[in-house]
Design an enzyme around this catalytic site. Sequence first.
Site, mmCIF file in Angstrom:
data_model
loop_
_atom_site.group_PDB
_atom_site.id
_atom_site.type_symbol
_atom_site.label_atom_id
_atom_site.label_comp_id
_atom_site.label_asym_id
_atom_site.label_seq_id
_atom_site.Cartn_x
_atom_site.Cartn_y
_atom_site.Cartn_z
ATOM 1 N N HIS A 134 0.749 -1.276 0.119
ATOM 2 C CA HIS A 134 0.246 -0.111 -0.031
ATOM 3 C C HIS A 134 0.841 1.386 -0.053
ATOM 4 C CE1 HIS A 134 0.759 1.104 4.396
ATOM 5 N NE2 HIS A 134 0.595 -0.357 4.350
ATOM 6 N N CYS A 177 3.792 -4.604 6.423
ATOM 7 C CA CYS A 177 3.294 -4.134 5.402
ATOM 8 C C CYS A 177 4.586 -3.712 4.575
ATOM 9 C CB CYS A 177 1.961 -3.183 5.122
ATOM 10 S SG CYS A 177 0.598 -3.887 5.648
#
Length: 624
Positions: free
Chosen positions: A579, A599
């Site tokens: 992301h 992430c």
Amino acid sequence: MKFNDAVFRTALVPWKKGKMTVNNKDQSPAGNASKQHLTKDEMREKIKASLAAKEATEFQSSSPKPSSERFSGQNRPASRSPENSSASERTRSDKARQIHDAVSSGYAYDQPRQQRAPQPQHQQRSGGNVATAQRPPRPTPPRHYEPVREESNAGKICIIIGIAVLAVLLLSYIAGLAVYHSKFLPKTYVNGVDIGGMTAEEASDAVLNTAQDMGLTFIPKSGDPITFKGSSFGCTVTLPDNALTEPADESHALWFRKLFSKTEYTVKMQDSYSEDALVSLIAAYDWGNVPPTDAKVVQNEDGSFTIQPEDNGNMVDTQKLSDYTVAQMREGNNTIQMADSDCYKKAAVTAESLEPTLALYNKIGAVEITYDMTDREEIFDPVGTEKLDHATIMDWITTDGDDITVDTDKASAWVQEHIADKYDTLVTGYNFKFKATEDGEITLPIGSDGIYGWKTNVSATVEKLVDYIKAGEAVTIEPVYKVEGFRMNSNAGVTYTGNTYIEVDICHQHLWYYVNGELFLESDVVTGKESDPTRATPPGAYKVWSRESPRKLGTYAVQGYETWVNYWMPVTYTGIGLHDLNRSAYGGDIYINNGSHGCINLPLDVAKKIYDKVTINTPVMIVP
């Protein structure tokens, strides 16, 4: 010169000594006895001739000169004396006055048809002398007015007849209104009963009596209808309120139209009866005694196989028929189509259902089934084909008459050995042979959270395999999968030829995105915080399994943070994904002490490009 009828009639008056007179009394009766029927044209010609003769006579009387002196080269009088001219003018004036009087008085129409009086004497010239001669009387042309009177009479008769017909029709119409006042119009049918001319009470009684007599009628699939009288199961019938409103509302002003066409209405009756008595009645009735027999495959003398068809017989499942009948009666229907109730017993095995079995018996020796696993991402997954030959299939099959049984244990063992064990990659302990961009050929374990790979559903594959065997056809198919990896041919409308994946290198804090073996983009990244094992990014084989834009990540209650991102692409089922995140820098050693919660953080423009290009199931290989 034009002559009207008045002139015609005046011309018929006898002439006397050059002066025209009207004398009805002098007409001879003999003329009436001998009158001739002349046409109007003939009458005109006679009148013209008579007037011409009179003018000639008057001219001779007023001009006694010799012929040599009276005419010029144009055959007209050369001159006249004043005396003769005055006499001629007086004669003409008298004649014009007489014609005018005759026209004004309507003489010709008012007088009876009679023969004219004797014609006046005409003056004749012989040389230079004037002689008076008596002309014989002419018959008066007949006047035809009878046809006019006949046509007038015929018109009056037609008018009288028309008035009489209209009077009869009007009286009939009024009589019809009176007859059908407060009654149903003719040719009106309710439930097949003619209620025309009946009052509402009479019509209700007629419909109810008919329904009561009919009771309940069963229509079998063959043979004559079967009727149960209402009294046999305690049935009474009533009409719903306002059941006859629609036929009663037909326009009585147009009652005569119903003489030529009929209208039919269907009214659902309200039945009061004992359902238990009806069920008992149906159960006790002998509906049929021929049981159904199943179809079967039989072997012929020449070794071939054929199907002996089923016979459904005529026996009835009385429980189905009772349930259907009660439901219909509650709806107000007292005619039961037995075929609609599905009450007839049927053979359990039909000829149609044995077609695959028959084909298998005749063709099983030629069956070959091929499993194809060649459309996978070859850089990570084993590819190939596996063929199941007819000899192996025949070893699995046993027969009992027309029943064919496939040994599913043998089939399962073959699928496990030749497909699952050889081609499944989503298996604990599986190691991918992978060529990393920076480190070259490496062995990458699937990882504890790894989700990329192929996993065969053995039981579902065997179930379909049995169906293919019984179908008796050679086919090329795929196994049934629990989990699928990346297919080379097409994903989301994009065609791939292989070597399409995303590589994330934790050590080098860098990402590469390859599409069909070509580098699409690369970028520095920030992975999980290495100094905190709970936030470190785990290596392994993953895939993009979803795409969302935008998306809120984390919660204060659980993760202790909340962050909105524009492009979210999860790669594990535990919350790790690709992301965008607005950082001042990417790459280097940032991840060691200031890394993410696991992430892969990307610059905004890089995240957008990946999001727009990537498809579901794209492999994501995270290298340590």
